[in-house]
Design a protein around this motif. Structure first.
Motif, mmCIF file in Angstrom:
data_model
loop_
_atom_site.group_PDB
_atom_site.id
_atom_site.type_symbol
_atom_site.label_atom_id
_atom_site.label_comp_id
_atom_site.label_asym_id
_atom_site.label_seq_id
_atom_site.Cartn_x
_atom_site.Cartn_y
_atom_site.Cartn_z
ATOM 1 N N HIS A 15 3.350 -10.477 3.524
ATOM 2 C CA HIS A 15 2.358 -11.449 3.056
ATOM 3 C C HIS A 15 1.010 -10.807 2.734
ATOM 4 C CE1 HIS A 15 4.893 -14.979 3.588
ATOM 5 N NE2 HIS A 15 5.404 -14.310 4.608
ATOM 6 N N LEU A 16 0.507 -9.939 3.596
ATOM 7 C CA LEU A 16 -0.752 -9.280 3.282
ATOM 8 C C LEU A 16 -0.584 -8.328 2.101
ATOM 9 C CD1 LEU A 16 -3.691 -8.593 3.751
ATOM 10 C CD2 LEU A 16 -2.991 -6.998 5.559
ATOM 11 N N VAL A 17 0.402 -7.438 2.193
ATOM 12 C CA VAL A 17 0.597 -6.458 1.127
ATOM 13 C C VAL A 17 1.035 -7.141 -0.167
ATOM 14 C CG1 VAL A 17 1.939 -4.443 0.392
ATOM 15 C CG2 VAL A 17 1.083 -4.594 2.740
ATOM 16 N N GLY A 18 1.969 -8.086 -0.076
ATOM 17 C CA GLY A 18 2.401 -8.799 -1.272
ATOM 18 C C GLY A 18 1.279 -9.610 -1.893
ATOM 19 N N GLY A 19 0.448 -10.226 -1.060
ATOM 20 C CA GLY A 19 -0.690 -10.979 -1.566
ATOM 21 C C GLY A 19 -1.693 -10.092 -2.277
ATOM 22 N N ALA A 67 -4.956 -14.323 3.689
ATOM 23 C CA ALA A 67 -5.550 -14.896 4.908
ATOM 24 C C ALA A 67 -4.566 -14.861 6.068
ATOM 25 C CB ALA A 67 -6.017 -16.321 4.641
ATOM 26 N N SER A 68 -3.325 -15.245 5.830
ATOM 27 C CA SER A 68 -2.332 -15.233 6.919
ATOM 28 C C SER A 68 -1.966 -13.813 7.321
ATOM 29 C CB SER A 68 -1.082 -16.008 6.511
ATOM 30 O OG SER A 68 -0.452 -15.415 5.395
ATOM 31 N N VAL A 106 -13.164 -9.034 0.479
ATOM 32 C CA VAL A 106 -13.976 -9.998 1.223
ATOM 33 C C VAL A 106 -13.092 -10.922 2.060
ATOM 34 C CG1 VAL A 106 -15.518 -11.978 1.011
ATOM 35 C CG2 VAL A 106 -15.914 -9.939 -0.367
ATOM 36 N N VAL A 107 -12.049 -11.486 1.451
ATOM 37 C CA VAL A 107 -11.187 -12.423 2.178
ATOM 38 C C VAL A 107 -10.446 -11.718 3.300
ATOM 39 C CG1 VAL A 107 -9.156 -13.914 1.993
ATOM 40 C CG2 VAL A 107 -10.965 -14.041 0.265
ATOM 41 N N ALA A 108 -9.908 -10.535 3.032
ATOM 42 C CA ALA A 108 -9.176 -9.809 4.070
ATOM 43 C C ALA A 108 -10.100 -9.449 5.234
ATOM 44 C CB ALA A 108 -8.544 -8.553 3.480
ATOM 45 N N THR A 109 -11.300 -9.006 4.928
ATOM 46 C CA THR A 109 -12.246 -8.627 5.980
ATOM 47 C C THR A 109 -12.679 -9.833 6.799
ATOM 48 O OG1 THR A 109 -13.064 -6.791 4.626
ATOM 49 C CG2 THR A 109 -14.460 -7.531 6.451
ATOM 50 N N TYR A 110 -13.056 -10.905 6.120
ATOM 51 C CA TYR A 110 -13.509 -12.101 6.835
ATOM 52 C C TYR A 110 -12.410 -12.652 7.743
ATOM 53 C CZ TYR A 110 -14.947 -16.892 7.775
ATOM 54 O OH TYR A 110 -15.259 -18.072 8.406
ATOM 55 N N THR A 111 -11.215 -12.814 7.203
ATOM 56 C CA THR A 111 -10.144 -13.415 8.002
ATOM 57 C C THR A 111 -9.747 -12.514 9.164
ATOM 58 O OG1 THR A 111 -8.500 -12.553 6.416
ATOM 59 C CG2 THR A 111 -9.239 -14.806 6.113
#
Length: 432
Positions: free
Chosen positions: A324-328, A177-178, A368-373
């Motif tokens: 954070h995005l890639v590691g998540g 999300a971040s 879904v989470v990546a797209t929504y955020t």
């Protein structure tokens, strides 16, 4: 006929969650130091303050409405909670969530929301109007963080209940999300003046390492506390967190040595954080070997991912996207390979005989989470930019945000630069 025992307060669980809550809160000042050391001297205080003010802003929003919407009883198809606990209505000292006071559980979850918002600031360092940040944080918390938290952790949230994806401590809710939100704001604000033309090196590497150390320390409460009890799951999560941080650090240094010919302190700090990011969703569902592999994978992958911004042209100032995005994403997807029934009491990953089903569920949740955020944050950022301007004026950016936004300076350059024997340094004074 047997009856289930009534909920009861467990003092051991409560004591551990009290300590874990304090540890997680400390992560935001740790993040402030981590980010503050990474920027140039002219915007250090602005970077620090963006993290610190997030504590105040998110706390107010969370207690007014955020907790109720995230963790209140589901009201619509697993998408959002209810309004029964607005302003913490109906929750008193004797209310329990599991074996701990609900007020404590609320505070623990609050600290997660705080650092998630603060993480985004690293993507837009050196060029953001502070007033716009004050508007962005509370609105983003309500329209982005709160729904995602409900999907994953709330009562009957659809990602956990219907989809069956796993996220023990926040790979989806916090890291992806971040990171996706940071990418959206990068595109809204555009690159810093001089991006890809000027060197923009960290001004204080000891500060970066100190911040990374505090983050690592707090992360033990972040992940271990997510067991919500003083038990074996908390112990396993804590150990997995330590292990992944270590292998992430080593993986990043290995890449630096192979690629650049020398390992760096900055790489060590970044690698440890990458490993910690990746183990966040999986610390409570994998064994120690799985944790070691996940941390190592994140350290290697993220060390390459941080360079994508130069190729693709988005200015992620402090590598929120790359780490954070890639590691998540790495940590959330690898649950599908390394989840073990020993930890989950059910779902297993591909490498433990569970097939590819769990991997598919994790992938759907990530998308879904990546797209929504990303979409909602981009729209919010554009709205704020049109309403009041999100990016600082060019003159402010060139001068430095500490002076132009806060009328302060982190370092007194005038005194530091005074020549020996000048009128400002008198003979016999301590400075002389």
């Amino acid at each position: 006929m047997t009856t289930s025992a009534a909920p009861h307060l467990d003092t051991g669980d409560t004591a551990w969650l009290l300590a874990a809550t304090a540890l997680v809160l400390l992560m935001t000042p740790g993040l402030a130091l981590f980010y503050g050391g990474m920027v140039r001297t002219k915007s250090v205080l602005n970077m620090l303050l963006m993290s610190f003010v997030s504590i105040a802003l998110v706390t107010v929003v969370w207690l007014l409405a955020g907790y109720s919407l995230a963790f209140g009883d589901d009201t619509f198809a697993g998408l959002i909670g209810g309004l029964d606990h607005l302003g913490m209505a109906g929750i008193g000292p004797d209310s329990l969530t599991g074996t701990v006071p609900t007020l404590l559980f609320t505070t623990f979850q609050l600290t997660f929301a705080v650092i998630t918002a603060a993480l985004i600031s690293g993507a837009i360092a050196d060029r953001t109007r502070f007033a716009a940040w004050l508007v962005f944080v509370p609105v983003w918390t309500l329209v982005v963080y709160v729904p995602v938290a409900h999907w994953v952790w709330g009562p009957d949230g659809w990602i956990a209940s219907s989809l069956g994806a796993l996220d023990f401590a926040g790979g989806l809710v916090v890291e992806i999300a971040s990171g996706a939100s940071g990418l959206a704001l990068c595109l809204v604000l555009g690159p810093r003046i001089g991006f890809r033309k000027e060197a923009m090196r960290p001004h204080n590497l000891p500060m970066v390492l100190m911040g990374a150390g505090l983050l690592w320390f707090g992360w033990l409460g972040f992940n271990g506390g997510s067991a919500l009890g003083a038990n074996g799951l908390a112990a396993a999560s804590l150990l997995n967190t330590l292990v992944a941080g270590c292998t992430g650090l080593l993986g990043w240094l290995f890449v630096e040595q192979k690629r650049d010919g020398h390992p760096t302190t900055f790489g060590a700090a970044s690698g440890a954080v990458a490993g910690l990011v990746a183990i966040t969703p999986s610390c409570g569902v994998v064994d120690i070997l799985g944790a070691a592999v996940i941390g190592l994978a994140a350290g290697v992958v993220c060390s390459y991912a941080v360079a994508w911004k130069f190729r693709l042209g988005y200015d992620d100032s402090l590598d929120v996207v790359g780490v954070h995005l890639v590691g998540g994403v790495v940590g959330t997807l690898l649950i599908g390979l390394f989840a073990t029934a020993t930890m989950t009491d059910g779902p297993e990953g591909l490498f433990h005989g569970g097939g590819a089903a769990q991997l598919g569920k994790q992938a759907v949740a990530v998308v879904v989470v990546a797209t929504y955020t990303f979409v909602v944050t981009y729209a919010l950022g554009k709205g704020i930019d049109r309403l009041m301007g999100f990016r600082a004026p060019a003159e402010d950016e060139l001068t430095g945000l500490d002076q132009t936004q806060h009328a302060e300076s982190a370092y007194d350059h005038g005194v530091l630069a005074s020549p020996v024997g000048s009128a400002s340094v008198k003979k016999g004074s301590p400075a002389a």
